[in-house]
Design a protein around this motif. Structure first.
Motif, mmCIF file in Angstrom:
data_model
loop_
_atom_site.group_PDB
_atom_site.id
_atom_site.type_symbol
_atom_site.label_atom_id
_atom_site.label_comp_id
_atom_site.label_asym_id
_atom_site.label_seq_id
_atom_site.Cartn_x
_atom_site.Cartn_y
_atom_site.Cartn_z
ATOM 1 N N LEU A 132 0.828 -1.205 0.000
ATOM 2 C CA LEU A 132 0.000 0.000 0.000
ATOM 3 C C LEU A 132 0.863 1.256 0.000
ATOM 4 C CD1 LEU A 132 -3.057 -0.537 2.393
ATOM 5 C CD2 LEU A 132 -3.105 0.066 -0.027
ATOM 6 N N GLN A 133 1.868 1.289 0.848
ATOM 7 C CA GLN A 133 2.733 2.465 0.926
ATOM 8 C C GLN A 133 3.492 2.684 -0.377
ATOM 9 O OE1 GLN A 133 2.907 4.762 3.187
ATOM 10 N NE2 GLN A 133 1.599 3.821 4.723
ATOM 11 N N ILE A 134 3.972 1.608 -0.969
ATOM 12 C CA ILE A 134 4.688 1.715 -2.243
ATOM 13 C C ILE A 134 3.741 2.176 -3.341
ATOM 14 C CG2 ILE A 134 5.795 0.343 -4.058
ATOM 15 C CD1 ILE A 134 7.052 -1.311 -1.742
ATOM 16 N N ALA A 135 2.519 1.642 -3.350
ATOM 17 C CA ALA A 135 1.528 2.064 -4.346
ATOM 18 C C ALA A 135 1.177 3.533 -4.154
ATOM 19 C CB ALA A 135 0.279 1.195 -4.232
ATOM 20 N N MET A 136 1.078 3.970 -2.893
ATOM 21 C CA MET A 136 0.777 5.372 -2.618
ATOM 22 C C MET A 136 1.852 6.274 -3.209
ATOM 23 S SD MET A 136 0.217 7.285 1.075
ATOM 24 C CE MET A 136 -1.342 6.446 1.393
ATOM 25 N N ASP A 137 3.111 5.926 -2.998
ATOM 26 C CA ASP A 137 4.218 6.716 -3.535
ATOM 27 C C ASP A 137 4.218 6.690 -5.063
ATOM 28 O OD1 ASP A 137 5.003 7.223 -0.952
ATOM 29 O OD2 ASP A 137 6.587 5.700 -0.930
ATOM 30 N N THR A 138 3.929 5.525 -5.636
ATOM 31 C CA THR A 138 3.970 5.383 -7.089
ATOM 32 C C THR A 138 2.831 6.140 -7.747
ATOM 33 O OG1 THR A 138 4.928 3.175 -6.772
ATOM 34 C CG2 THR A 138 4.122 3.718 -8.972
ATOM 35 N N PHE A 139 1.620 6.028 -7.200
ATOM 36 C CA PHE A 139 0.491 6.769 -7.759
ATOM 37 C C PHE A 139 0.713 8.271 -7.611
ATOM 38 C CE2 PHE A 139 -2.397 2.924 -6.789
ATOM 39 C CZ PHE A 139 -2.259 2.447 -8.082
ATOM 40 N N ALA A 140 1.321 8.689 -6.510
ATOM 41 C CA ALA A 140 1.583 10.111 -6.298
ATOM 42 C C ALA A 140 2.583 10.644 -7.317
ATOM 43 C CB ALA A 140 2.111 10.349 -4.878
ATOM 44 N N ALA A 141 3.563 9.820 -7.674
ATOM 45 C CA ALA A 141 4.607 10.246 -8.607
ATOM 46 C C ALA A 141 4.157 10.169 -10.062
ATOM 47 C CB ALA A 141 5.859 9.392 -8.412
ATOM 48 N N ARG A 142 3.328 9.165 -10.399
ATOM 49 C CA ARG A 142 3.018 8.913 -11.810
ATOM 50 C C ARG A 142 1.534 8.980 -12.146
ATOM 51 N NH1 ARG A 142 7.778 7.226 -13.656
ATOM 52 N NH2 ARG A 142 9.165 6.001 -12.334
ATOM 53 N N GLY A 143 0.692 9.156 -11.134
ATOM 54 C CA GLY A 143 -0.730 9.094 -11.396
ATOM 55 C C GLY A 143 -1.189 7.654 -11.543
ATOM 56 N N TYR A 144 -2.482 7.460 -11.623
ATOM 57 C CA TYR A 144 -3.001 6.093 -11.763
ATOM 58 C C TYR A 144 -2.684 5.527 -13.135
ATOM 59 C CZ TYR A 144 -6.369 2.283 -12.201
ATOM 60 O OH TYR A 144 -6.946 1.058 -12.418
ATOM 61 N N THR A 145 -2.884 6.343 -14.168
ATOM 62 C CA THR A 145 -2.688 5.838 -15.529
ATOM 63 C C THR A 145 -1.214 5.611 -15.838
ATOM 64 O OG1 THR A 145 -2.700 8.115 -16.376
ATOM 65 C CG2 THR A 145 -4.795 6.914 -16.389
ATOM 66 N N GLY A 146 -0.322 6.398 -15.243
ATOM 67 C CA GLY A 146 1.104 6.268 -15.531
ATOM 68 C C GLY A 146 1.795 5.177 -14.732
ATOM 69 N N ALA A 147 1.209 4.787 -13.619
ATOM 70 C CA ALA A 147 1.815 3.739 -12.783
ATOM 71 C C ALA A 147 1.368 2.373 -13.279
ATOM 72 C CB ALA A 147 1.389 3.933 -11.326
ATOM 73 N N SER A 148 2.237 1.396 -13.117
ATOM 74 C CA SER A 148 1.897 0.038 -13.537
ATOM 75 C C SER A 148 2.008 -0.913 -12.351
ATOM 76 C CB SER A 148 2.833 -0.441 -14.656
ATOM 77 O OG SER A 148 4.156 -0.634 -14.158
ATOM 78 N N LEU A 149 1.245 -1.981 -12.414
ATOM 79 C CA LEU A 149 1.349 -3.009 -11.375
ATOM 80 C C LEU A 149 2.742 -3.613 -11.346
ATOM 81 C CD1 LEU A 149 -2.014 -5.028 -11.509
ATOM 82 C CD2 LEU A 149 -1.180 -3.556 -9.663
ATOM 83 N N GLN A 150 3.359 -3.707 -12.517
ATOM 84 C CA GLN A 150 4.702 -4.289 -12.568
ATOM 85 C C GLN A 150 5.697 -3.422 -11.804
ATOM 86 O OE1 GLN A 150 5.605 -7.402 -14.125
ATOM 87 N NE2 GLN A 150 7.222 -6.910 -12.648
ATOM 88 N N GLU A 151 5.597 -2.113 -11.967
ATOM 89 C CA GLU A 151 6.494 -1.216 -11.240
ATOM 90 C C GLU A 151 6.279 -1.332 -9.735
ATOM 91 O OE1 GLU A 151 7.609 3.550 -10.845
ATOM 92 O OE2 GLU A 151 5.955 2.903 -12.150
ATOM 93 N N ILE A 152 5.017 -1.357 -9.318
ATOM 94 C CA ILE A 152 4.708 -1.483 -7.893
ATOM 95 C C ILE A 152 5.221 -2.813 -7.355
ATOM 96 C CG2 ILE A 152 2.811 -1.685 -6.237
ATOM 97 C CD1 ILE A 152 1.255 0.280 -8.098
ATOM 98 N N ALA A 153 5.016 -3.875 -8.132
ATOM 99 C CA ALA A 153 5.486 -5.195 -7.718
ATOM 100 C C ALA A 153 7.004 -5.225 -7.601
ATOM 101 C CB ALA A 153 5.007 -6.251 -8.716
ATOM 102 N N ASP A 154 7.699 -4.636 -8.581
ATOM 103 C CA ASP A 154 9.160 -4.617 -8.550
ATOM 104 C C ASP A 154 9.667 -3.875 -7.314
ATOM 105 O OD1 ASP A 154 9.249 -6.016 -10.905
ATOM 106 O OD2 ASP A 154 9.630 -4.268 -12.178
ATOM 107 N N ARG A 155 9.061 -2.751 -7.024
ATOM 108 C CA ARG A 155 9.504 -1.961 -5.874
ATOM 109 C C ARG A 155 9.208 -2.679 -4.559
ATOM 110 N NH1 ARG A 155 7.487 4.107 -6.172
ATOM 111 N NH2 ARG A 155 8.768 4.127 -4.273
ATOM 112 N N ALA A 156 8.153 -3.503 -4.566
ATOM 113 C CA ALA A 156 7.794 -4.246 -3.350
ATOM 114 C C ALA A 156 8.560 -5.559 -3.236
ATOM 115 C CB ALA A 156 6.290 -4.522 -3.336
#
Length: 211
Positions: A28-52
């Motif tokens: 959740l925290q990683i997704a929060m940071d990713t959505f904040a940086a890239r928006g919903y459309t710009g963020a990908s599940l793969q990026e969130i998964a990689d960071r987690a």
């Protein structure tokens, strides 16, 4: 394995162990940071998964879809606001002063402010999964500020012949607009002082005397 809800929808099994709960919060925290940086459309599940440090399937083990992950992030954001406000909000004009304190608190949590600003703007896109959330949030904010202003009238703190909804819309617009300016130039914009100045001027207009 998934579990079924009463309406038959399959929900991901999150697990009840402390380790599973901690991993869910990490995602959740990683997704929060990713959505904040890239928006919903710009963020990908793969990026969130990689960071987690997990696979996409690992993310979907806790959140059945990307949209569900987004709504869970927004729910987490709301929890922090509720904790700050407490069980009972100030009444009348004291609530407007509380809003200045809220802005001051927001200067200490830039990530959450960025998340809100990015997703609020993005939510105007047709079909955006957070559109209903922000529409309902703004309706709730307008109602809360309008109610506080109505309380101020009842308490004799303001004149009764006011368009309370216009005043509420103006307050919300100032707070949200200042957030965008502050995010772009935090060293040049003091959004706490600016919010205080605007609300002080509004109170002078509402009460008919300098505040």
């Amino acid at each position: 394995m998934s579990e079924s809800t009463p309406n038959g929808e399959r929900q991901p099994r999150t697990g009840k162990s402390l380790k599973a709960q901690q991993r869910r919060q990490e995602i959740l925290q990683i997704a929060m940071d990713t959505f904040a940086a890239r928006g919903y459309t710009g963020a990908s599940l793969q990026e969130i998964a990689d960071r987690a440090g997990v696979t996409q399937a690992g993310v979907l083990h806790y959140f059945r879809t990307k949209a569900h992950l987004l709504t869970s992030v927004l729910a987490l954001r709301d929890e922090t606001d509720i904790e700050q406000l407490g069980t009972e909000r100030p009444r009348g004009l004291a609530f407007l002063r509380h809003l200045v304190d809220t802005v001051r608190h927001n200067t200490e949590r830039q990530g959450i402010v960025r998340l809100y600003a990015v997703l609020a703007a993005e939510s105007v896109i047709d079909g955006h999964p957070a559109q209903d959330y922000f529409r309902e949030r703004y309706e709730g904010l307008r109602a809360m500020v309008t109610e506080a202003l109505a309380e101020a009238c009842e308490l004799g703190e303001t004149r009764p012949d006011l368009n309370l909804k216009d005043a509420a819309n103006a307050i919300i617009a100032v707070m949200d607009g200042l957030q965008v300016q502050w995010l772009l130039a935090p060293d040049s914009v003091d959004m706490t002082a600016a919010t205080d100045r605007v609300i002080t001027a509004l109170l002078a207009d509402l009460t008919g005397k300098p505040t």
